[in-house]
Every structure is written in C-alpha cells, then in structure tokens.
Design a protein around this motif. Structure first.
Motif: not given
Length: 230
Positions: A7-35
């Motif tokens: 799993i390559p997880a070193a990207g920047s996720g600029k298109r999300m515009g979240a100001g952070m790694n988008k993989l740390f954003l949560e879906l139903s109280n869990k980070p995307i990466l964890v899901h």
C-alpha cells in the motif's frame, strides 16, 4: 490462496485540499487509511501488509495501527516522491515469489470477492487488475475540441488492487527504474515489458477518496453497508 498487499501511502493528497494527509481524515470516526487496512486485516487470505509512508508520518501511522488492532503489518518502508518509487520500496522489502497486490491507501471500499478473483487470475496469468466498464459516452478532445466519439465498447475504468506474481512486478519495476520510465500504475510497467494483463470486473463503489465530495459519498456507502466488513 494467500497474498501480500503493498500500500503506497506517502502521497500528498493535494486535490482534497485538507491541509493534511487525506489518509488521516475520518469516515465514521476512523481514518481512511485504517478503513483500508482493516479490509485486508479481516481477509483470511491476506498474509501480510507492507506500507510505504512518509518518514515524518511514520510515528502517527504506527500509532493508528496499534490503536485499531491491525496485526498483519510486515513493514513500514520509506516512500518516495512518486507512487512508483513507493511501490518499488515495498517490493524491495519483500522477497517471496508469490502473489502480491498493490492497492491505493485511499480506496477503502474494495470487496473481498474482487480481491479473491484478482489473486486467482494473477496466479494463473501472472497479472490482473481491477476495473469497471465505462458507462458514459467517451470523446477524444486533446485540445479541448472534440475530434471524435470513441466507441466505449471495450473501454474500462481501472482501479486497484492490481495483482501480480512477485517476480513479474519486480522485473517490471526494476526495468522502469533503470530506464527512467514513470508509469501511471503498476499495470503500465508490466505492459511495458510485454507481459499480458487480465482485467477482473470490480464494483462501481470501489471509489478512491480524492475530493471532499468523495468523503460525502463514502459516508453514504458506510451507512448503506453498515460498515466495511465484507
């Protein structure tokens, strides 16, 4: 049949515009990466997970792994500037000549039956990728003006996972690196060395979390399915 997923997880996720790694954003109280990790954690056929991460994010990702009880992590390797470099780092950390999958860290809705079909097809044919048939009318317009309508019969929208016998993907990765060739996905590298790639039909809800709209759609999918357990 068992497999190992990279799993390559070193990207920047600029298109999300979240100001952070988008993989740390949560879906139903869990980070995307964890899901995404839990999909493979819960698959009995998955023998291990190798993740390529940014060095400075490694402690945070390690903490997530421990918090959510992900036990199949075999290595956290340093990712590169490009996805291809991150996958190469994962391949370098592995040495068994069996089936390996490469999967987008931000694509948590892959279904287990698709994974199984990919593994079986790759074991037989050497290379297999997930995709769905295009439903829309396709136009060729290189300069913004339509040149022609493309026959959509036979056109596929490609997703991940992409599955390969390890030796095939490693050879394709090494040859691309030696030539300074940068592909858009692993299949492109394998195609480049002349090996045929089979397509396994996936599902249209196997979306990649790329924009804020995708997050909204992801929440809907979670509510409809009652979770990501497959």
């Amino acid at each position: 049949m068992e497999y190992t997923v990279m799993i390559p997880a070193a990207g920047s996720g600029k298109r999300m515009g979240a100001g952070m790694n988008k993989l740390f954003l949560e879906l139903s109280n869990k980070p995307i990466l964890v899901h995404t990790l839990l999909v493979f954690e819960q698959d009995p056929a998955c023998a291990g997970i190798i993740i390529a991460v940014k060095r400075e994010e490694k402690p945070q990702i390690q903490a997530m792994i421990e918090q959510f009880g992900v036990t199949k992590i075999k290595a956290l390797v340093d990712g590169g500037e490009e996805r291809q470099q991150s996958v190469a780092a994962c391949l370098q950390a592995y040495d068994k000549d069996d089936i390996v999958l490469v999967h987008d860290a931000a694509r948590p809705f892959i279904r287990r039956h698709v994974i199984g079909a990919l593994v079986e097809t790759a074991a037989r044919a050497g290379a297999a990728i997930a995709g769905v048939r295009t439903k829309d009318t396709m136009k060729l317009a290189p300069e913004g003006t339509v040149e022609k309508t493309v026959d959509r019969e036979g056109l596929w929208i490609i997703q991940t996972p992409q599955a390969f016998r390890y030796g095939i993907l490693k050879a394709a990765s090494d040859q691309a690196a030696a030539a300074g060739f940068l592909g858009t996905d692993e299949s492109m590298l394998v195609e480049r060395i002349g090996h045929p790639v089979k397509i396994v039909e996936s599902t249209y809800d196997n979306i990649k979390m790329t924009t804020k709209e995708d997050l909204l759609f992801g929440e809907v999918l979670l509510k409809q399915s009652g979770g990501l357990e497959r």
